[in-house]
Design an enzyme around this catalytic site. Structure first.
Site, short mmCIF file in Angstrom:
data_model
loop_
_atom_site.label_atom_id
_atom_site.label_comp_id
_atom_site.label_asym_id
_atom_site.label_seq_id
_atom_site.Cartn_x
_atom_site.Cartn_y
_atom_site.Cartn_z
N SER A 267 0.74 -1.17 -0.04
CA SER A 267 -0.02 -0.02 0.07
C SER A 267 0.69 1.58 0.20
O SER A 267 0.28 2.61 -0.26
CB SER A 267 -0.96 -0.19 1.18
OG SER A 267 -0.31 0.22 2.46
N LYS B 18 -6.11 4.54 8.69
CA LYS B 18 -5.10 5.14 8.01
C LYS B 18 -5.30 6.64 8.03
O LYS B 18 -4.54 7.58 8.30
CB LYS B 18 -4.65 4.71 6.59
CG LYS B 18 -4.06 3.28 6.72
CD LYS B 18 -3.61 2.99 5.00
CE LYS B 18 -2.78 1.70 5.48
NZ LYS B 18 -2.36 1.14 3.99
#
Length: 368
Positions: A261, A306
């Protein structure tokens, strides 16, 4: 004993019993929570996250932070009390254990898989960044892995460069599978390859590898696919991949991080270091997203965790993969502006708008 006292005592004992049961009873869930963020333009543990040599680089400022998620280990047994607390907390998410560790995967296996994905994401980040800057990168289709006891074992080796299959040139790893599966199991297929040692020696000398040879393999039937049991698919037992030769050295150093990611943020960091000026205009930008060699940004897991981690670190803008936008927009921390991106070029153009103060024109995420 007075009735009121007896009632209170009984209630207390029941509560203690319930708490004990909650602690002792295990449930098949895991927890995700915000992890640390790292500025790809800065240092981590005293070393630059991105180190470029053999090419002119430029000073940078601001932040291009990659974001992470913490997860409980594969062997962690969560109890009911912890699960309920996690469900009620805003800065954590409780998910089924199999979501993080499918098919009984161990923590060691998961860590190894994440490390491999992280390594591949670094390569793709480099390729995408240089392609965005119109800097040529040499790419070759190679044998990534050879399956034990397969038709290819002993005949092909990891690192062999695949030039052609049955005389048809291959340009991408998926071309190999398409050409092999044109055969019926039991038929011969011819691979034109350059041995790994020859290719490695040529790369070290800065030359194009030469000296191809033909290898004939007899295809075998692929293991039965439960979704299509009648299919007889031919395989030889290899995984094709891509090997790149870069015109200068780009070293990405970041320990204790796994998964794919961070690809987008690595690419942007590389671009910023290789171009004059500051891509962020000194702003604190965080983000996430996988990236492929062509610069396409893909979705990731744990987006809401996140976002929290980025906001807590001080980010004002968050580069969000298009496919994660709906989930991100449904629960965006205050003070954080989501910026929708589909490609590396999208992200770069949005950063240029942030740099110029033209934030009204940023592509936004929406809940619908």
């Amino acid at each position: 004993m007075p009735r009121r006292t007896a009632t209170m005592l009984a209630s207390t004992l029941i509560l203690i019993a319930l708490l004990c049961a909650g602690v002792l009873i295990r449930v098949p869930y895991s927890e995700m929570s915000p992890g640390p963020t790292v500025n790809t333009l800065g240092d981590a543990r005293g070393e630059p996250v991105l180190h470029i040599s053999g090419r002119k680089t430029y000073p940078t400022s601001g932040n291009l932070n990659m974001t992470t998620v913490r997860v409980t280990g594969a062997d962690y047994d969560m109890n009911i009390v912890e699960a309920v607390y996690g469900w009620l907390a805003h800065d954590s998410v409780i998910v089924p254990h199999d979501t993080l560790y499918p098919d009984g995967k161990t923590e060691e296996e998961s860590t190894q898989e994440n490390a491999e994905e992280f390594s591949q994401s670094q390569e793709s980040a480099k390729v995408a960044a240089l392609e965005e800057l119109k800097i040529p990168v040499t790419s070759r289709v190679v044998v990534s892995t050879v399956v034990k006891d397969s038709a290819a074992e002993g005949a092909l080796h990891a690192g062999d460069v695949i030039k052609a299959v049955d005389g048809t040139a291959v340009g991408k790893p998926e071309d190999v599978a398409k050409l092999v599966t044109k055969h019926e199991p039991g038929e011969d297929v011819v691979f034109t390859v350059i041995p790994a040692k020859t290719a490695a020696a040529a790369e070290k000398a800065g030359k194009e590898p030469k000296g191809s040879r033909d290898v004939t393999l007899t295809t075998r039937k692929a293991p039965e696919d439960p979704s299509n049991p009648s299919e007889d698919r031919a395989i030889v037992g290899i995984q094709a991949g891509t090997d790149h030769t870069f015109p200068f050295e780009i070293d990405i150093k970041l320990a204790d991080v796994g998964g794919p990611s961070a690809g987008l943020m690595f690419s942007l960091g590389i671009i910023d270091k290789l171009t004059p000026g500051n891509l962020t205009g000194g702003e604190f930008v965080a983000g996430t997203g996988t990236i492929d060699d062509d610069g396409k940004v893909g979705p990731i897991g744990g987006i809401n965790m996140k976002l929290v981690g980025a906001r807590d670190a001080g980010a004002r803008y968050f580069l969000t993969p298009d496919d994660n936008c709906t989930a991100a927009a449904s629960d965006t921390p205050s003070g954080l502006t989501l910026v929708k991106v589909k490609t590396l070029d999208d992200a770069k153009k949005s950063l240029e708008k942030i740099q110029a103060g033209d934030t009204a024109g940023l592509p936004a995420c929406s809940t619908g």
